[in-house]
Write a protein that holds these residues in place. Structure first.
Motif, short mmCIF file in Angstrom:
data_model
loop_
_atom_site.label_atom_id
_atom_site.label_comp_id
_atom_site.label_asym_id
_atom_site.label_seq_id
_atom_site.Cartn_x
_atom_site.Cartn_y
_atom_site.Cartn_z
N VAL A 195 24.16 89.75 91.38
CA VAL A 195 24.89 88.39 92.13
C VAL A 195 26.42 88.41 92.02
O VAL A 195 27.02 88.29 92.80
CB VAL A 195 24.21 86.95 91.72
N ASP B 275 28.28 83.48 94.40
CA ASP B 275 27.14 82.72 93.50
C ASP B 275 26.12 82.68 94.48
O ASP B 275 26.13 82.66 95.76
CB ASP B 275 27.47 81.80 92.55
N ARG B 276 24.76 82.20 93.93
CA ARG B 276 23.48 82.12 94.68
C ARG B 276 23.64 80.91 95.92
O ARG B 276 23.20 81.10 97.02
CB ARG B 276 22.24 81.68 93.94
N LEU C 201 16.47 84.80 95.61
CA LEU C 201 17.87 84.53 95.27
C LEU C 201 17.51 84.56 93.58
O LEU C 201 18.41 85.04 92.92
CB LEU C 201 18.52 83.25 95.86
#
Ligand SMILES: Nc1ncnc2c1ncn2[C@@H]1O[C@H](COP(=O)(O)OP(=O)(O)OP(=O)(O)O)[C@@H](O)[C@H]1O
Ligand SMILES: [Mg+2]
Length: 336
Positions: free
Chosen positions: A51, A57-58, A43
Protein backbone atom coordinates in the motif's frame (compact mmCIF):
# COMPACT_ATOMS: atom_id res chain seq x y z
CA UNK A 1 -14.10 7.78 5.95
CA UNK A 2 -14.83 4.22 4.91
CA UNK A 3 -17.93 3.77 2.77
CA UNK A 4 -19.00 0.31 3.83
CA UNK A 5 -21.61 -0.17 1.10
CA UNK A 6 -19.10 0.57 -1.60
CA UNK A 7 -16.35 -1.46 0.10
CA UNK A 8 -18.59 -4.52 0.02
CA UNK A 9 -18.68 -4.63 -3.80
CA UNK A 10 -16.86 -7.51 -5.40
CA UNK A 11 -13.76 -6.19 -7.15
CA UNK A 12 -13.91 -8.40 -10.22
CA UNK A 13 -17.57 -7.45 -10.79
CA UNK A 14 -16.76 -3.75 -10.49
CA UNK A 15 -13.89 -4.10 -12.93
CA UNK A 16 -16.04 -5.99 -15.42
CA UNK A 17 -18.66 -3.23 -15.28
CA UNK A 18 -16.17 -0.40 -15.39
CA UNK A 19 -12.84 -1.43 -16.93
CA UNK A 20 -11.17 1.85 -16.04
CA UNK A 21 -11.24 0.81 -12.38
CA UNK A 22 -9.08 -2.19 -13.30
CA UNK A 23 -6.75 0.16 -15.09
CA UNK A 24 -6.50 2.41 -12.08
CA UNK A 25 -5.75 -0.50 -9.74
CA UNK A 26 -3.14 -1.78 -12.19
CA UNK A 27 -1.55 1.68 -12.30
CA UNK A 28 -1.03 1.42 -8.52
CA UNK A 29 0.98 -1.77 -9.12
CA UNK A 30 -1.05 -3.77 -6.63
CA UNK A 31 -1.63 -6.84 -8.80
CA UNK A 32 -4.92 -8.39 -9.87
CA UNK A 33 -7.47 -8.84 -7.06
CA UNK A 34 -8.61 -12.46 -6.59
CA UNK A 35 -12.09 -13.47 -7.78
CA UNK A 36 -15.04 -13.05 -5.36
CA UNK A 37 -13.10 -10.76 -3.01
CA UNK A 38 -14.81 -7.54 -1.98
CA UNK A 39 -12.97 -4.26 -2.34
CA UNK A 40 -12.76 -3.92 1.45
CA UNK A 41 -11.42 -7.45 1.94
CA UNK A 42 -8.89 -7.02 -0.81
CA UNK A 43 -7.60 -3.72 0.60
CA UNK A 44 -7.43 -5.14 4.13
CA UNK A 45 -5.48 -8.13 2.84
CA UNK A 46 -2.77 -6.08 1.14
CA UNK A 47 0.51 -5.70 2.96
CA UNK A 48 1.22 -2.26 4.41
CA UNK A 49 4.34 -2.20 2.31
CA UNK A 50 2.46 -2.74 -0.95
CA UNK A 51 0.00 0.00 0.00
CA UNK A 52 2.82 2.39 0.88
CA UNK A 53 4.50 1.63 -2.46
CA UNK A 54 1.31 2.62 -4.24
CA UNK A 55 1.69 6.07 -2.68
CA UNK A 56 -1.82 6.14 -1.16
CA UNK A 57 -3.42 4.80 1.98
CA UNK A 58 -6.33 2.33 1.92
CA UNK A 59 -9.01 4.99 2.45
CA UNK A 60 -7.61 7.05 -0.40
CA UNK A 61 -7.66 4.09 -2.75
CA UNK A 62 -11.22 3.27 -1.79
CA UNK A 63 -12.28 6.93 -2.15
CA UNK A 64 -10.65 7.22 -5.53
CA UNK A 65 -12.20 4.03 -6.88
CA UNK A 66 -15.59 5.24 -5.70
CA UNK A 67 -15.03 8.63 -7.35
CA UNK A 68 -14.13 6.96 -10.66
CA UNK A 69 -17.13 4.73 -10.47
CA UNK A 70 -19.43 7.73 -9.96
CA UNK A 71 -17.91 9.52 -12.91
CA UNK A 72 -18.50 6.61 -15.20
CA UNK A 73 -22.13 6.37 -14.11
CA UNK A 74 -22.56 10.13 -14.55
CA UNK A 75 -21.21 9.84 -18.08
CA UNK A 76 -23.67 7.10 -18.90
CA UNK A 77 -26.55 8.99 -17.29
CA UNK A 78 -25.71 12.14 -19.24
CA UNK A 79 -26.21 10.17 -22.43
CA UNK A 80 -29.82 9.55 -21.39
CA UNK A 81 -31.00 12.98 -22.33
CA UNK A 82 -29.28 15.85 -24.05
CA UNK A 83 -29.61 19.16 -22.29
CA UNK A 84 -30.85 21.69 -24.83
CA UNK A 85 -31.74 24.43 -22.41
CA UNK A 86 -31.84 25.61 -18.82
CA UNK A 87 -34.60 27.93 -17.65
CA UNK A 88 -34.33 30.09 -14.53
CA UNK A 89 -37.69 31.11 -13.04
CA UNK A 90 -37.45 34.06 -10.67
CA UNK A 91 -37.89 33.83 -6.92
CA UNK A 92 -37.22 36.83 -4.68
CA UNK A 93 -34.30 39.07 -3.82
CA UNK A 94 -32.80 39.68 -0.40
CA UNK A 95 -35.43 42.32 0.34
CA UNK A 96 -38.15 39.76 -0.33
CA UNK A 97 -39.21 41.48 -3.57
CA UNK A 98 -40.34 39.26 -6.43
CA UNK A 99 -37.81 38.58 -9.16
CA UNK A 100 -39.72 38.95 -12.38
CA UNK A 101 -37.68 36.68 -14.63
CA UNK A 102 -38.03 33.71 -16.90
CA UNK A 103 -34.65 33.27 -18.56
CA UNK A 104 -33.85 30.42 -20.94
CA UNK A 105 -30.23 29.65 -21.80
CA UNK A 106 -29.48 27.32 -24.73
CA UNK A 107 -26.65 24.91 -25.44
CA UNK A 108 -23.63 26.71 -26.87
CA UNK A 109 -24.36 29.99 -25.03
CA UNK A 110 -22.07 31.85 -22.65
CA UNK A 111 -23.91 33.93 -20.09
CA UNK A 112 -22.03 36.11 -17.63
CA UNK A 113 -23.18 37.11 -14.19
CA UNK A 114 -22.17 40.55 -12.94
CA UNK A 115 -22.90 42.50 -9.79
CA UNK A 116 -21.22 43.98 -6.72
CA UNK A 117 -19.46 41.84 -4.13
CA UNK A 118 -21.98 40.03 -1.98
CA UNK A 119 -24.84 40.69 -4.40
CA UNK A 120 -25.64 37.04 -5.02
CA UNK A 121 -23.69 35.81 -8.09
CA UNK A 122 -22.38 32.68 -6.45
CA UNK A 123 -25.86 32.05 -5.02
CA UNK A 124 -27.30 32.02 -8.55
CA UNK A 125 -24.65 29.52 -9.67
CA UNK A 126 -25.50 27.46 -6.59
CA UNK A 127 -29.19 27.46 -7.54
CA UNK A 128 -28.33 26.19 -11.00
CA UNK A 129 -25.96 23.57 -9.67
CA UNK A 130 -28.61 22.13 -7.38
CA UNK A 131 -31.40 22.62 -9.98
CA UNK A 132 -33.29 24.52 -7.28
CA UNK A 133 -37.03 24.01 -6.91
CA UNK A 134 -37.99 26.82 -4.56
CA UNK A 135 -35.94 25.14 -1.86
CA UNK A 136 -33.04 27.63 -1.60
CA UNK A 137 -32.96 31.12 0.03
CA UNK A 138 -33.90 32.73 -3.32
CA UNK A 139 -36.98 30.62 -4.01
CA UNK A 140 -35.84 30.25 -7.65
CA UNK A 141 -36.70 27.30 -9.83
CA UNK A 142 -34.45 25.88 -12.52
CA UNK A 143 -35.85 23.77 -15.36
CA UNK A 144 -34.00 21.46 -17.72
CA UNK A 145 -35.38 21.34 -21.28
CA UNK A 146 -38.39 23.28 -19.99
CA UNK A 147 -39.29 20.71 -17.36
CA UNK A 148 -38.62 20.07 -13.70
CA UNK A 149 -35.70 17.66 -13.56
CA UNK A 150 -36.43 14.37 -11.83
CA UNK A 151 -35.20 13.90 -8.27
CA UNK A 152 -32.72 11.34 -9.55
CA UNK A 153 -30.97 14.10 -11.45
CA UNK A 154 -31.25 16.65 -8.68
CA UNK A 155 -30.03 14.69 -5.74
CA UNK A 156 -27.91 11.83 -6.97
CA UNK A 157 -24.34 13.06 -6.99
CA UNK A 158 -23.46 10.58 -9.68
CA UNK A 159 -25.96 11.97 -12.21
CA UNK A 160 -24.77 15.52 -12.15
CA UNK A 161 -25.42 17.77 -15.07
CA UNK A 162 -22.97 20.32 -13.96
CA UNK A 163 -19.21 20.57 -13.92
CA UNK A 164 -18.04 23.26 -11.57
CA UNK A 165 -14.55 24.56 -12.06
CA UNK A 166 -12.70 25.36 -8.91
CA UNK A 167 -9.03 25.92 -8.49
CA UNK A 168 -8.23 23.28 -5.94
CA UNK A 169 -8.29 19.97 -7.68
CA UNK A 170 -7.18 17.50 -5.09
CA UNK A 171 -4.75 15.16 -6.72
CA UNK A 172 -4.58 12.25 -4.35
CA UNK A 173 -2.58 10.11 -6.65
CA UNK A 174 0.91 10.44 -7.97
CA UNK A 175 0.37 9.82 -11.69
CA UNK A 176 2.00 11.56 -14.62
CA UNK A 177 -0.13 14.06 -16.51
CA UNK A 178 -0.42 11.59 -19.37
CA UNK A 179 -1.50 8.71 -17.14
CA UNK A 180 -4.01 10.93 -15.39
CA UNK A 181 -5.66 12.11 -18.62
CA UNK A 182 -5.49 8.60 -20.05
CA UNK A 183 -7.40 7.32 -17.05
CA UNK A 184 -10.05 10.02 -17.38
CA UNK A 185 -10.43 9.45 -21.10
CA UNK A 186 -10.82 5.76 -20.55
CA UNK A 187 -13.40 6.19 -17.82
CA UNK A 188 -15.45 8.71 -19.66
CA UNK A 189 -15.34 7.43 -23.17
CA UNK A 190 -14.49 3.77 -22.80
CA UNK A 191 -12.57 3.01 -25.96
CA UNK A 192 -11.29 6.39 -27.02
CA UNK A 193 -9.45 7.68 -30.01
CA UNK A 194 -5.70 7.48 -29.54
CA UNK A 195 -5.06 11.17 -29.86
CA UNK A 196 -7.61 12.51 -27.42
CA UNK A 197 -5.12 12.32 -24.54
CA UNK A 198 -2.51 14.20 -26.55
CA UNK A 199 -5.17 16.75 -27.50
CA UNK A 200 -6.14 17.40 -23.88
CA UNK A 201 -2.51 17.93 -22.89
CA UNK A 202 -1.78 20.14 -25.92
CA UNK A 203 -4.89 22.15 -25.21
CA UNK A 204 -3.96 22.62 -21.53
CA UNK A 205 -0.52 23.78 -22.62
CA UNK A 206 -2.13 26.20 -25.01
CA UNK A 207 -4.06 27.73 -22.15
CA UNK A 208 -1.21 28.33 -19.78
CA UNK A 209 1.85 30.53 -20.05
CA UNK A 210 3.94 27.92 -18.25
CA UNK A 211 4.16 24.84 -20.46
CA UNK A 212 4.45 21.40 -18.90
CA UNK A 213 5.57 18.00 -20.18
CA UNK A 214 3.24 15.01 -20.31
CA UNK A 215 5.50 12.94 -18.07
CA UNK A 216 5.63 15.23 -15.04
CA UNK A 217 3.54 14.28 -12.03
CA UNK A 218 0.15 15.95 -11.62
CA UNK A 219 1.15 16.79 -8.05
CA UNK A 220 3.91 19.02 -9.41
CA UNK A 221 1.65 21.23 -11.52
CA UNK A 222 1.30 24.87 -10.49
CA UNK A 223 -2.10 26.42 -9.75
CA UNK A 224 -2.35 27.87 -13.26
CA UNK A 225 -1.29 24.61 -14.92
CA UNK A 226 -3.75 22.63 -12.84
CA UNK A 227 -6.51 25.01 -13.80
CA UNK A 228 -5.59 24.74 -17.49
CA UNK A 229 -5.55 20.96 -17.32
CA UNK A 230 -8.97 20.95 -15.67
CA UNK A 231 -10.46 23.25 -18.28
CA UNK A 232 -9.06 21.15 -21.13
CA UNK A 233 -10.30 18.04 -19.38
CA UNK A 234 -13.82 19.43 -18.90
CA UNK A 235 -13.95 20.79 -22.46
CA UNK A 236 -12.77 17.66 -24.24
CA UNK A 237 -13.70 14.81 -21.94
CA UNK A 238 -16.43 15.83 -19.53
CA UNK A 239 -19.92 14.54 -20.05
CA UNK A 240 -21.51 17.46 -18.18
CA UNK A 241 -23.41 19.72 -20.57
CA UNK A 242 -23.42 22.64 -18.15
CA UNK A 243 -20.26 24.35 -16.93
CA UNK A 244 -20.37 26.85 -14.08
CA UNK A 245 -17.36 29.03 -13.47
CA UNK A 246 -17.13 31.18 -10.37
CA UNK A 247 -14.52 33.86 -11.00
CA UNK A 248 -11.60 32.71 -13.08
CA UNK A 249 -9.03 35.18 -11.97
CA UNK A 250 -5.95 33.14 -12.50
CA UNK A 251 -3.61 35.11 -14.68
CA UNK A 252 -1.81 31.94 -15.71
CA UNK A 253 -4.63 30.83 -18.00
CA UNK A 254 -5.61 32.19 -21.41
CA UNK A 255 -9.26 32.86 -20.60
CA UNK A 256 -10.29 33.73 -24.12
CA UNK A 257 -9.15 30.39 -25.47
CA UNK A 258 -10.58 28.57 -22.48
CA UNK A 259 -14.01 30.01 -23.19
CA UNK A 260 -13.88 29.35 -26.91
CA UNK A 261 -13.01 25.78 -26.16
CA UNK A 262 -15.81 25.24 -23.70
CA UNK A 263 -18.41 26.83 -25.92
CA UNK A 264 -17.42 25.04 -29.09
CA UNK A 265 -18.51 21.88 -27.34
CA UNK A 266 -22.14 22.98 -27.25
CA UNK A 267 -22.15 23.36 -23.53
CA UNK A 268 -24.06 25.92 -21.52
CA UNK A 269 -21.48 28.09 -19.77
CA UNK A 270 -22.25 30.48 -16.90
CA UNK A 271 -19.49 32.63 -15.50
CA UNK A 272 -19.65 34.95 -12.55
CA UNK A 273 -17.06 37.65 -12.93
CA UNK A 274 -15.86 41.13 -12.04
CA UNK A 275 -13.54 41.17 -15.08
CA UNK A 276 -14.68 43.32 -18.05
CA UNK A 277 -12.91 41.04 -20.54
CA UNK A 278 -14.98 38.11 -19.41
CA UNK A 279 -18.18 40.01 -18.72
CA UNK A 280 -18.34 41.31 -22.30
CA UNK A 281 -17.53 37.99 -23.84
CA UNK A 282 -20.87 36.45 -23.01
CA UNK A 283 -23.68 36.93 -25.51
CA UNK A 284 -25.80 38.06 -22.58
CA UNK A 285 -25.16 39.10 -19.03
CA UNK A 286 -27.26 38.80 -15.93
CA UNK A 287 -27.10 41.80 -13.61
CA UNK A 288 -27.55 40.91 -9.95
CA UNK A 289 -28.65 43.49 -7.39
CA UNK A 290 -29.59 42.77 -3.78
CA UNK A 291 -29.65 39.05 -4.42
CA UNK A 292 -32.05 39.28 -7.35
CA UNK A 293 -31.74 39.23 -11.13
CA UNK A 294 -32.30 42.92 -11.85
CA UNK A 295 -31.75 42.80 -15.61
CA UNK A 296 -30.62 40.57 -18.46
CA UNK A 297 -28.68 42.46 -21.13
CA UNK A 298 -27.51 41.49 -24.58
CA UNK A 299 -23.96 42.49 -25.37
CA UNK A 300 -24.27 45.39 -27.85
CA UNK A 301 -22.28 46.11 -31.01
CA UNK A 302 -20.52 49.02 -29.34
CA UNK A 303 -19.63 46.84 -26.36
CA UNK A 304 -18.21 44.22 -28.70
CA UNK A 305 -15.95 46.88 -30.22
CA UNK A 306 -14.91 47.89 -26.70
CA UNK A 307 -14.14 44.25 -26.06
CA UNK A 308 -11.84 44.08 -29.12
CA UNK A 309 -9.94 47.10 -27.80
CA UNK A 310 -9.66 45.54 -24.36
CA UNK A 311 -8.40 42.31 -25.90
CA UNK A 312 -5.62 44.15 -27.67
CA UNK A 313 -4.58 45.80 -24.42
CA UNK A 314 -4.78 42.45 -22.67
CA UNK A 315 -2.58 40.79 -25.32
CA UNK A 316 0.05 43.48 -24.77
CA UNK A 317 -0.16 42.99 -21.03
CA UNK A 318 0.27 39.24 -21.43
CA UNK A 319 3.27 39.79 -23.64
CA UNK A 320 4.89 42.12 -21.09
CA UNK A 321 4.10 39.65 -18.33
CA UNK A 322 5.74 36.83 -20.28
CA UNK A 323 8.81 38.89 -20.97
CA UNK A 324 9.19 39.90 -17.34
CA UNK A 325 8.72 36.30 -16.26
CA UNK A 326 11.43 35.28 -18.70
CA UNK A 327 13.83 37.72 -17.08
CA UNK A 328 13.81 40.16 -20.01
CA UNK A 329 13.59 43.93 -20.00
CA UNK A 330 10.53 45.72 -21.39
CA UNK A 331 12.26 48.80 -22.65
CA UNK A 332 10.93 48.75 -26.23
CA UNK A 333 8.27 51.41 -26.72
CA UNK A 334 4.76 50.00 -26.75
CA UNK A 335 1.92 51.68 -28.59
CA UNK A 336 -1.36 51.64 -26.73
N1 LIG B 1 -32.20 36.20 -3.20
C1 LIG B 1 -31.53 35.97 -2.05
N2 LIG B 1 -32.21 35.77 -0.90
C2 LIG B 1 -31.53 35.54 0.25
N3 LIG B 1 -30.19 35.48 0.36
C3 LIG B 1 -29.47 35.67 -0.75
C4 LIG B 1 -30.09 35.91 -2.02
N4 LIG B 1 -29.13 36.05 -2.97
C5 LIG B 1 -27.96 35.90 -2.31
N5 LIG B 1 -28.15 35.68 -0.98
C6 LIG B 1 -27.10 35.50 0.02
O1 LIG B 1 -26.24 36.62 0.03
C7 LIG B 1 -24.91 36.27 0.35
C8 LIG B 1 -23.92 36.80 -0.68
O2 LIG B 1 -24.18 36.21 -1.95
P1 LIG B 1 -23.04 35.61 -2.90
O3 LIG B 1 -22.00 34.92 -2.11
O4 LIG B 1 -23.72 34.84 -3.94
O5 LIG B 1 -22.41 36.97 -3.48
P2 LIG B 1 -21.43 37.18 -4.73
O6 LIG B 1 -22.10 38.09 -5.68
O7 LIG B 1 -20.99 35.87 -5.24
O8 LIG B 1 -20.22 37.94 -4.06
P3 LIG B 1 -18.66 37.99 -4.52
O9 LIG B 1 -18.58 38.90 -5.69
O10 LIG B 1 -17.98 38.58 -3.32
O11 LIG B 1 -18.25 36.58 -4.80
C9 LIG B 1 -24.93 34.76 0.44
O12 LIG B 1 -25.01 34.39 1.80
C10 LIG B 1 -26.19 34.36 -0.30
O13 LIG B 1 -26.72 33.12 0.12
MG1 LIG C 1 -19.12 34.89 -5.27
Amino acid sequence: MIDTAFASKVVTVLVAEQPCIGEFLASLGLGAPPARTTLGEWLAGLSDEAVADAGMDRDHILGHVQGLSKEVRAMRAADDERVESLTILGGRNKLGEAEDVSLTIRAGEIVCIVGPTGSGKSRLLGDIESLAQGDTPTGRRVLVNGRVAGDDRRFAVDRKLVAQLSQNMNFVVDLSVEEFVEMHAHCRMGVHQGDVVARVIACANDLTGEKFAKDISVTQLSGGQTRALMIADVALLSASPVVLIDEIENAGVDRKRALELLVSKDKIVLISTHDPLLALRGGRRIVIRNGGIAEVMETSEVELRTLRGLEEIDAKLMDIRDRLRGGQRVEAEIEW
